[in-house]
Write a protein that holds these residues in place. Structure first.
Motif, PDB file in Angstrom:
ATOM      1  N   GLY A 168      -0.104   1.669   1.655  1.00 10.41           N
ATOM      2  CA  GLY A 168      -0.818   0.572   1.012  1.00 10.41           C
ATOM      3  C   GLY A 168      -1.901   1.029   0.070  1.00 10.41           C
ATOM      4  N   ALA A 169      -1.823   2.248  -0.448  1.00 11.14           N
ATOM      5  CA  ALA A 169      -2.812   2.742  -1.402  1.00 11.14           C
ATOM      6  C   ALA A 169      -2.594   2.102  -2.768  1.00 11.14           C
ATOM      7  N   ASP A 170      -3.511   2.361  -3.695  1.00 14.45           N
ATOM      8  CA  ASP A 170      -3.376   1.837  -5.052  1.00 14.45           C
ATOM      9  C   ASP A 170      -2.079   2.304  -5.686  1.00 14.45           C
ATOM     10  N   ALA A 171      -1.572   1.486  -6.592  1.00 11.64           N
ATOM     11  CA  ALA A 171      -0.312   1.826  -7.250  1.00 11.64           C
ATOM     12  C   ALA A 171      -0.414   3.150  -8.004  1.00 11.64           C
ATOM     13  N   ALA A 172      -1.593   3.425  -8.584  1.00 18.25           N
ATOM     14  CA  ALA A 172      -1.759   4.683  -9.320  1.00 18.25           C
ATOM     15  C   ALA A 172      -1.669   5.875  -8.379  1.00 18.25           C
ATOM     16  N   VAL A 173      -2.237   5.758  -7.172  1.00 21.67           N
ATOM     17  CA  VAL A 173      -2.170   6.851  -6.204  1.00 21.67           C
ATOM     18  C   VAL A 173      -0.742   7.051  -5.727  1.00 21.67           C
ATOM     19  N   THR A 174      -0.040   5.952  -5.433  1.00 26.26           N
ATOM     20  CA  THR A 174       1.344   6.067  -4.968  1.00 26.26           C
ATOM     21  C   THR A 174       2.229   6.698  -6.032  1.00 26.26           C
ATOM     22  N   GLY A 176       1.216   8.723  -8.428  1.00 36.05           N
ATOM     23  CA  GLY A 176       0.836  10.132  -8.553  1.00 36.05           C
ATOM     24  C   GLY A 176       1.430  10.988  -7.446  1.00 36.05           C
ATOM     25  N   LEU A 177       1.502  10.460  -6.233  1.00 33.79           N
ATOM     26  CA  LEU A 177       2.097  11.208  -5.127  1.00 33.79           C
ATOM     27  C   LEU A 177       3.580  11.453  -5.369  1.00 33.79           C
ATOM     28  N   ARG A 178       4.270  10.440  -5.845  1.00 40.69           N
ATOM     29  CA  ARG A 178       5.697  10.595  -6.096  1.00 40.69           C
ATOM     30  C   ARG A 178       5.949  11.593  -7.221  1.00 40.69           C
ATOM     31  N   ARG A 179       5.135  11.547  -8.252  1.00 42.57           N
ATOM     32  CA  ARG A 179       5.316  12.497  -9.355  1.00 42.57           C
ATOM     33  C   ARG A 179       5.036  13.924  -8.904  1.00 42.57           C
ATOM     34  N   ALA A 180       4.172  14.038  -7.879  1.00 46.71           N
ATOM     35  CA  ALA A 180       3.891  15.377  -7.351  1.00 46.71           C
ATOM     36  C   ALA A 180       4.940  15.838  -6.351  1.00 46.71           C
ATOM     37  N   GLY A 181       5.961  15.016  -6.119  1.00 47.86           N
ATOM     38  CA  GLY A 181       7.031  15.379  -5.206  1.00 47.86           C
ATOM     39  C   GLY A 181       6.735  15.051  -3.760  1.00 47.86           C
ATOM     40  N   LEU A 182       5.674  14.307  -3.510  1.00 48.52           N
ATOM     41  CA  LEU A 182       5.304  13.931  -2.145  1.00 48.52           C
ATOM     42  C   LEU A 182       5.820  12.517  -1.892  1.00 48.52           C
ATOM     43  N   LYS A 183       7.007  12.418  -1.340  1.00 45.28           N
ATOM     44  CA  LYS A 183       7.656  11.125  -1.193  1.00 45.28           C
ATOM     45  C   LYS A 183       7.406  10.457   0.148  1.00 45.28           C
ATOM     46  N   THR A 184       7.111  11.225   1.154  1.00 45.33           N
ATOM     47  CA  THR A 184       6.863  10.656   2.483  1.00 45.33           C
ATOM     48  C   THR A 184       5.440  10.972   2.917  1.00 45.33           C
ATOM     49  N   ILE A 185       4.995  10.241   3.949  1.00 44.65           N
ATOM     50  CA  ILE A 185       3.649  10.474   4.463  1.00 44.65           C
ATOM     51  C   ILE A 185       3.558  11.869   5.080  1.00 44.65           C
ATOM     52  N   GLY A 186       4.657  12.335   5.680  1.00 46.67           N
ATOM     53  CA  GLY A 186       4.664  13.682   6.229  1.00 46.67           C
ATOM     54  C   GLY A 186       4.480  14.732   5.153  1.00 46.67           C
ATOM     55  N   ASP A 187       5.070  14.505   3.966  1.00 48.57           N
ATOM     56  CA  ASP A 187       4.884  15.451   2.858  1.00 48.57           C
ATOM     57  C   ASP A 187       3.418  15.539   2.464  1.00 48.57           C
ATOM     58  N   VAL A 188       2.751  14.388   2.415  1.00 49.76           N
ATOM     59  CA  VAL A 188       1.337  14.388   2.045  1.00 49.76           C
ATOM     60  C   VAL A 188       0.509  15.061   3.134  1.00 49.76           C
ATOM     61  N   ALA A 189       0.837  14.785   4.403  1.00 49.09           N
ATOM     62  CA  ALA A 189       0.071  15.355   5.511  1.00 49.09           C
ATOM     63  C   ALA A 189       0.225  16.868   5.597  1.00 49.09           C
ATOM     64  N   SER A 190       1.293  17.405   5.048  1.00 44.70           N
ATOM     65  CA  SER A 190       1.501  18.851   5.103  1.00 44.70           C
ATOM     66  C   SER A 190       0.573  19.610   4.167  1.00 44.70           C
ATOM     67  N   ARG A 191      -0.013  18.918   3.212  1.00 43.04           N
ATOM     68  CA  ARG A 191      -0.948  19.566   2.295  1.00 43.04           C
ATOM     69  C   ARG A 191      -2.348  19.603   2.913  1.00 43.04           C
ATOM     70  N   ALA A 192      -3.143  20.538   2.456  1.00 44.86           N
ATOM     71  CA  ALA A 192      -4.508  20.674   2.954  1.00 44.86           C
ATOM     72  C   ALA A 192      -5.338  19.455   2.543  1.00 44.86           C
TER      73      ALA A 192
END
Length: 509
Positions: A168-174, A176-192
């Motif tokens: 439920g984050a802002d559309a710009a954040v969502t 940006g995450l997809r463009r960075a290749g982070l498609k799932t919440i687990g992908d984001v959590a794996s980063r520092a």
């Protein structure tokens, strides 16, 4: 065996047409909500209405009504109070229910989840619900994994496979995450965490941590948690006045027993009646002193129920009645056997509570003296339930023995104009006046008493008043005044003197 009528062909076709709700955003009309038929047609939230009509010409369009949506959400929250007193809004469409210590009353978390979702679904709502150790994790699950129950400590594993849009984050954040290749919440959590904060901000990092079960954002309940709650659930709905009255009486005894263990009494009481159709009616009474007797609670609610302009309608019956003490105080033990004043004060306080329960607490007032020589500003009206002790200790001016009162028993909130055909000038009283279309001949006069107004508040009005205590031929006594000084040099168009403005401000006994 009778069956339900099948819809006609035209009705079935109409029901399959996609429907959307539109709202204006930045001078553009966008889709605000879509139904399942619209999703199958390729429509989505945020799409311009013009584009949606191009995709689906047979689109049914409704205007958004945020006020009605909020009212409906609050009505659902009132209904959810039967499961837990800690219900918070998650605008615009969500609710948080803190069910800690409540689930076992309904057969466990799974049973409670089914009860809530099933009841709302039967009333025509599309419901998505989940249970988790943190509110953010539960909200994240509702977006893509409805009906899931996650144990404490397993939030990260549960939300890890979900898409990043579920946060439920802002559309710009969502985006940006997809463009960075982070498609799932687990992908984001794996980063520092510092990498995520540097790119998407600390607010998103906090949101992610709460979704993973690393801490939680506090929720703000719609209503403050009462000090004491007792309730009665019925296997079959009840609708008769006798059963309702008996239930309130038994709940009052239970509530007093619970408060008595800690030496407290109730100052604010609320009875809530939960109907089987979801409607909730709450009735509140307040008291001037802590109540420690169940018969007094019972009597106050009887007075309140009898005085309702909108009588308590049980509909198809109540399945839950709750009595709560919203505000309590420690009861101070006093010697009551020999002090008659204490008994008188108790009886007066009880009388005020009963009258307030019938007509409303704000309508029962006491007057406290104020330091002002302006008559209408020399007293302050306050609710009697909360200021009875201050009124008893107030220092009013003492009346001189053997002398008539200087001020009338009844003082008008606003002085009422009177017609004076003539008066002794420059400072004399009227010989006759007309008030409320009745003529009064003055036979006795005391005065004048000149009172200067507060010049810094007058805003151009007269700064002096000359008051007179007058008695008419029938023995009625009035407190009248001339507004301002008499200006004998003022003349009207015919050359006659302009009379001063006169008012009646009060009546003597």
């Amino acid at each position: 065996m009778a069956g339900l009528p099948l819809p006609q062909a035209g009705e079935a076709k109409k029901a399959e047409l996609p429907s959307v709700v539109v709202a204006k955003d930045h001078n553009a009309i966008l889709l605000h909500a879509v139904d399942e038929a619209a999703v199958r047609a390729g429509l989505s939230i945020g799409l311009p209405l013009a584009n949606a009509r191009a995709i689906c010409p047979e689109l049914t369009v409704y205007d958004a009504d945020p006020a009605a949506d909020l009212k409906t959400l609050n009505d659902i929250a009132d209904w959810c109070d039967r499961f837990t007193p800690l219900v918070a809004l998650d605008a615009p469409y969500g609710l948080f229910l803190d069910i800690t210590g409540c689930a076992h009353l309904f057969g466990g978390e799974r049973a409670l989840l089914q009860i809530v979702t099933g009841a709302l679904s039967r009333r025509g709502f599309a419901v998505s619900a989940a249970i988790a150790g943190t509110s953010i994790a539960a909200r994240t699950l509702t977006r893509t994994a409805s009906g899931k129950i996650v144990a404490d400590g397993e939030e990260a594993a549960a939300v890890g496979p979900l898409p990043v849009s579920a946060l439920g984050a802002d559309a710009a954040v969502t985006t940006g995450l997809r463009r960075a290749g982070l498609k799932t919440i687990g992908d984001v959590a794996s980063r520092a965490p510092h990498e995520i904060s540097a790119r998407f901000g600390a607010a998103f990092t906090t949101l992610l941590g709460h979704a993973l079960g690393q801490g939680d954002a506090p929720i703000s309940p719609r209503k403050p948690l009462p000090d004491y709650i007792v309730e009665k659930r019925f296997p079959e709905p009840v609708a008769t006045d006798t059963v309702i009255a008996l239930t309130l009486s038994s709940l009052a005894k239970m509530l007093v027993a619970a408060m008595d263990k800690q030496g407290k009494g109730a100052r604010q009481l609320e009875a809530s009646f939960f109907r089987t159709d979801g409607a909730v009616r709450a009735i509140m009474v307040e008291t001037g002193r802590p109540v420690t007797r169940p018969e007094m609670i019972d009597r106050l609610f009887r007075e309140r129920l009898d005085a309702l302009n909108d009588p308590l309608d049980p509909g198809f019956g109540f399945d839950l009645i709750r009595l709560a003490a919203g505000r309590t105080e420690i009861v101070v033990q006093q010697q009551r056997d020999l002090d008659a004043t204490i008994h008188d004060n108790d009886e007066l306080s009880a009388l005020i509570d009963r009258i307030a329960a019938r007509i409303g607490g704000k309508r029962v007032v006491v007057y406290l003296p104020l330091e002002s020589h302006v008559p209408e500003r020399s007293a302050l009206a306050l609710p009697a339930q909360h200021h009875l002790a201050a009124a008893g200790a107030a220092a009013w001016p003492e009346r001189v023995a053997g002398e008539p009162p200087l001020r009338p028993l009844r003082l008008f909130e606003r002085p009422e104009p009177i017609k004076v055909p003539f008066a002794t000038v420059p400072d004399g009283p009227p010989h006759q006046f007309t008030w409320r279309r009745a003529q009064h001949d003055v036979v006795r006069v005391e005065g004048p008493e000149r009172i200067a107004m507060e010049w810094w508040k007058q805003d151009g009005a007269s700064l002096t008043r000359d008051y007179f205590r007058v008695e008419d031929a029938e023995g009625q006594r009035f407190w009248i005044f001339r507004d301002g000084l008499y200006e004998s040099e003022l003349r009207d168009e015919d050359g006659k003197p302009v009379p001063a403005n006169w008012y009646v401000h009060g009546l003597f006994a």
